[in-house]
Design a protein around this motif. Structure first.
Motif, PDB file in Angstrom:
ATOM      1  N   SER A  40       4.022   5.448  -2.093  1.00 27.66           N
ATOM      2  CA  SER A  40       4.914   4.464  -2.716  1.00 27.66           C
ATOM      3  C   SER A  40       5.045   3.229  -1.831  1.00 27.66           C
ATOM      4  O   SER A  40       5.062   2.088  -2.329  1.00 27.66           O
ATOM      5  N   TYR A  41       5.127   3.439  -0.516  1.00 29.29           N
ATOM      6  CA  TYR A  41       5.210   2.298   0.400  1.00 29.29           C
ATOM      7  C   TYR A  41       3.953   1.439   0.303  1.00 29.29           C
ATOM      8  O   TYR A  41       4.028   0.209   0.258  1.00 29.29           O
ATOM      9  N   ILE A  42       2.792   2.084   0.253  1.00 30.54           N
ATOM     10  CA  ILE A  42       1.537   1.331   0.163  1.00 30.54           C
ATOM     11  C   ILE A  42       1.450   0.601  -1.171  1.00 30.54           C
ATOM     12  O   ILE A  42       0.999  -0.551  -1.236  1.00 30.54           O
ATOM     13  N   VAL A  43       1.893   1.251  -2.254  1.00 33.22           N
ATOM     14  CA  VAL A  43       1.925   0.596  -3.561  1.00 33.22           C
ATOM     15  C   VAL A  43       2.760  -0.677  -3.492  1.00 33.22           C
ATOM     16  O   VAL A  43       2.363  -1.738  -3.991  1.00 33.22           O
ATOM     17  N   SER A  44       3.919  -0.591  -2.854  1.00 34.48           N
ATOM     18  CA  SER A  44       4.784  -1.761  -2.700  1.00 34.48           C
ATOM     19  C   SER A  44       4.129  -2.820  -1.826  1.00 34.48           C
ATOM     20  O   SER A  44       4.163  -4.017  -2.138  1.00 34.48           O
ATOM     21  N   LEU A  45       3.512  -2.376  -0.725  1.00 33.50           N
ATOM     22  CA  LEU A  45       2.871  -3.297   0.209  1.00 33.50           C
ATOM     23  C   LEU A  45       1.726  -4.058  -0.455  1.00 33.50           C
ATOM     24  O   LEU A  45       1.581  -5.278  -0.273  1.00 33.50           O
ATOM     25  N   ILE A  46       0.916  -3.357  -1.245  1.00 28.99           N
ATOM     26  CA  ILE A  46      -0.238  -3.980  -1.891  1.00 28.99           C
ATOM     27  C   ILE A  46       0.194  -4.933  -2.999  1.00 28.99           C
ATOM     28  O   ILE A  46      -0.552  -5.821  -3.400  1.00 28.99           O
ATOM     29  N   GLY A  47       1.406  -4.755  -3.506  1.00 31.00           N
ATOM     30  CA  GLY A  47       1.917  -5.696  -4.498  1.00 31.00           C
ATOM     31  C   GLY A  47       1.883  -5.202  -5.933  1.00 31.00           C
ATOM     32  O   GLY A  47       1.976  -6.008  -6.869  1.00 31.00           O
ATOM     33  N   ILE A  48       1.755  -3.880  -6.133  1.00 30.85           N
ATOM     34  CA  ILE A  48       1.810  -3.326  -7.491  1.00 30.85           C
ATOM     35  C   ILE A  48       3.272  -3.259  -7.912  1.00 30.85           C
ATOM     36  O   ILE A  48       4.095  -2.656  -7.228  1.00 30.85           O
ATOM     37  N   LYS A  49       3.583  -3.848  -9.057  1.00 26.78           N
ATOM     38  CA  LYS A  49       4.978  -3.974  -9.472  1.00 26.78           C
ATOM     39  C   LYS A  49       5.401  -2.936 -10.509  1.00 26.78           C
ATOM     40  O   LYS A  49       6.596  -2.731 -10.730  1.00 26.78           O
ATOM     41  N   HIS A  50       4.444  -2.299 -11.196  1.00 25.07           N
ATOM     42  CA  HIS A  50       4.779  -1.354 -12.256  1.00 25.07           C
ATOM     43  C   HIS A  50       4.421   0.064 -11.808  1.00 25.07           C
ATOM     44  O   HIS A  50       3.283   0.331 -11.424  1.00 25.07           O
ATOM     45  N   VAL A  51       5.402   0.972 -11.882  1.00 23.12           N
ATOM     46  CA  VAL A  51       5.211   2.339 -11.424  1.00 23.12           C
ATOM     47  C   VAL A  51       5.607   3.312 -12.529  1.00 23.12           C
ATOM     48  O   VAL A  51       6.691   3.194 -13.116  1.00 23.12           O
ATOM     49  N   VAL A  52       4.710   4.262 -12.808  1.00 27.83           N
ATOM     50  CA  VAL A  52       5.050   5.414 -13.643  1.00 27.83           C
ATOM     51  C   VAL A  52       5.327   6.577 -12.702  1.00 27.83           C
ATOM     52  O   VAL A  52       4.456   6.963 -11.924  1.00 27.83           O
ATOM     53  N   LEU A  53       6.537   7.112 -12.760  1.00 27.99           N
ATOM     54  CA  LEU A  53       6.871   8.287 -11.962  1.00 27.99           C
ATOM     55  C   LEU A  53       6.553   9.510 -12.819  1.00 27.99           C
ATOM     56  O   LEU A  53       7.363   9.946 -13.648  1.00 27.99           O
TER      57      LEU A  53
END
Length: 641
Positions: free
Chosen positions: A149-162
């Motif tokens: 999740s941290y890497i997703v945020s760092l890379i700049g992905i804004k949409h997340v399906v949990l």
């Protein structure tokens, strides 16, 4: 009657036509080991009818052979293509798959769950618009969930399906689902993830994958496929300032000169005023040329060739931008580095930095801090190991045009490449330019290097002696300096031991300290050459990268690498300081040749095999090479320099 092949061709054309205007969504699946990522993707491929009959037959046979799903189809086998993955039951590489529905086309990256393969996850996330983060309902939020999740945020992905998977194994409990969602949202708020859609799933049984499951009547949200088909990805690249990294200067004849590349962001129209960076020159767009003819305007994602109304000096790697809102230009930055290689990042070592279509040389300082992605703590660090993330200062050998990564992925993201092996060793995200990059300039001086050397009746140069400890570097360098001194030449010797008493007394013998040791000595050597001296540098200098750094600081012909080639057995036999004995006893760590590598020169200017000759003969050999190369001019022959 139409021929069968014609009918097939018609069907293919119709199929391609039906897909032509569909939007494309790139998404990534990530999570901890055995959360069901590969099964989820396999189910999507199966349900979207993207499996050929022979693949289905193979899947049925493999599922029976593996026998992990009680005779049912094991959808993970569609994705886990590597033999090593099937043997271990895990994903270790990034597997890309394409599938399509009536509403949208998809490219999905199935990324590894193991912490040791975090670099692969970064690769998969770099081009994704949506992240599907899987959680095993039995295990809840794990360390690797936070890491990804941290890497997703760092890379700049804004949409997340949990995607809370394996709900069938917890009785489709709403309480368990709600508890996991609450815990995850608390963590996500700390790292800036806001657009989160939780979905209860059983990828194996198909619950809430394509159709809403009767087993979760309490869930009123979209199915996974409904979300993927409908999520609106902000196409804000077209609304950002125009950026065209130049990939190629297209000049097929004397009448045409264009600048080709793929538009990274923004819109360009015929007649628009542009600015070329880093030069800053301006012009106007004369034509927008494509394979299918000229356009009046082009948008982000299109490959074009621009011609300009003026003759502007633009090369590959430059950026053509909107004149009113150009990117910044700098050569020093703060950046976030994600290290992706088994060999640690060494501060001060030169790496190739590829930013867009520009490749330059740069070096990284010791990290300001590294991030514990599990706790988000900032930790002190001297270097970065495999999969570690740190914030560092980055210094390039020339100014480049850039945007902060948060503003533009294409002009703010870069990769690091090892100069020797050509391996990609890291990825980076530019944060901002350092202020000193704008206000420090080289001071031009009237008395230059040639004038200083001419006054001394010589040509300035560096004789860089490298070899194992005990090879005879210092002995030979001392003999050469005595011979040069007797000829009236002005010299100075920088010896490894002597320098460590002063300039480098704060450095140890780790790989990182050795790199910094050589970097400092190389810079001092450059200053001494600028003073017109013949500099003799006697250092083990075990790494090719650092010797190359020293060479690149000098002008062509000023750097002469002298390889004092002595076999390890012979050097140990000599052992003038008793260091090999201590190293063999384990009393000296990181000793070159014992537990730290020595990378021999590949093409030294002077190669001395000291096992076959005396130090005096080696010194005379060097003097002869200097004479043959014209390095020992008498004073009257240098008056014109």
């Amino acid at each position: 009657m139409a021929h069968k092949s014609d009918l097939i061709a018609t069907d293919i054309q119709a199929y391609l036509k039906s897909h032509e205007h569909k939007s494309l969504l790139r998404f990534i699946t990530c999570g901890s080991v055995d959360d069901g990522k590969s099964t989820l993707i396999g189910r999507l491929l199966y349900e979207s009818k993207m499996i050929f009959e022979d693949q289905l037959s193979t899947l049925e046979a493999d599922s029976k052979k593996v026998g992990t799903q009680g005779g049912e189809l094991d959808f993970a086998l569609l994705v886990d293509g590597l033999a090593a993955e099937r043997e271990q039951g895990i994903t270790i590489d990034v597997a890309y798959r394409f599938f399509s529905t009536d509403r949208r086309k998809f490219i999905v990256a199935d990324t590894p769950g193991h912490e040791q393969y975090t670099r692969n996850m970064v690769t998969g996330a770099s081009t994704a618009d949506v992240a599907v983060i899987l959680i095993d309902a039995r295990k809840g939020v794990l360390t690797q969930t936070r890491r990804h999740s941290y890497i997703v945020s760092l890379i700049g992905i804004k949409h997340v399906v949990l995607a809370i998977n394996k709900m069938d194994l917890v009785g489709y409990s709403q309480q368990i689902f709600d508890t996991i969602v609450t815990e995850y949202r608390e963590f996500a708020s700390q790292i800036g993830l806001e657009n989160i859609v939780p979905v209860p799933l059983s990828a194996l049984r198909g619950d809430n994958m394509l159709e809403r499951s009767s087993a979760t009547p309490w869930y009123q949200g979209p199915t996974l496929m409904e979300y993927l088909e409908s999520v609106e990805i902000e196409d804000d690249l077209q609304h950002r300032p125009f950026r065209l990294p130049v990939q190629w200067v297209n000049r097929p004849n004397q009448d045409f000169r264009g600048f080709a590349g793929t538009i990274a962001s923004g819109v360009i129209r015929k007649g628009d005023t542009i600015r070329a960076l880093p030069s800053g020159r301006t012009s106007k767009v004369a034509r927008i040329v494509t394979h299918n003819g000229d356009l009046e305007q082009a948008v982000a994602g299109q490959s074009i060739t621009l011609t300009l109304t003026d003759e502007v000096d633009i090369s590959r790697g430059d950026v053509i931008a909107a004149a009113a809102s150009p990117p910044a230009v700098a050569d020093q930055f703060q950046a976030t580095i994600i290290w992706m290689h088994e060999e640690a990042m060494l501060p001060g070592r030169p790496y190739l930095i590829k930013l867009g279509s520009r490749t330059v040389t740069g070096s990284i300082t010791a990290p300001k801090y590294k991030v514990n992605v599990n706790t988000l703590e900032h930790l002190a660090a001297k270097q970065l190991e495999l999969n570690e993330i740190g914030v560092c200062n980055l210094s390039l050998d020339r100014a480049v045009a850039f945007d902060p990564y948060t503003d533009n992925r294409e002009t703010g993201g870069f990769i690091l490449i090892d100069k020797i092996s050509n391996d990609t060793v890291g990825a980076g995200l530019l944060s901002f330019a350092l202020r000193r990059a704008e206000n420090i300039h080289w001071q031009a001086l009237d008395v230059n290097k040639h004038a200083r050397a001419g006054l001394k009746g010589q040509r300035a140069c560096v004789l860089w002696f490298t070899g194992l400890s005990g090879a005879g570097k210092s002995t030979i360098a001392n003999l050469v300096e005595k011979r040069l001194h007797s000829l009236g030449r002005h010299t100075y010797t920088l010896d490894g031991d002597n320098v460590r008493h002063g300039l480098n007394k704060d450095l140890g013998f780790t790989d990182a300290d050795r790199v910094e040791n050589i970097r400092r000595v190389a810079e001092v050597s450059k200053l001494m050459v600028d003073a017109g001296l013949i500099v003799l540098v006697s250092f083990i200098s075990p790494f090719r990268s650092e010797r190359r750094l020293a060479r690149e600081l000098m002008q062509p012909g000023e750097f002469l690498e002298v390889f004092v080639d002595t076999p390890l057995e012979e050097a140990e036999k000599r052992d003038p300081k008793g260091l090999y004995k201590k190293a063999r006893r384990g009393e000296l760590q990181n000793f070159t040749g014992i537990d730290s590598p020595y990378e021999a020169p590949e093409k030294p200017e002077i190669h001395l095999r000291t096992a076959l000759s005396s130090p005096e003969a080696a010194a005379e050999d060097i003097m002869n090479k200097l004479r043959d190369a014209g390095m020992l001019y008498p004073a009257d022959e240098l008056s014109g320099l």
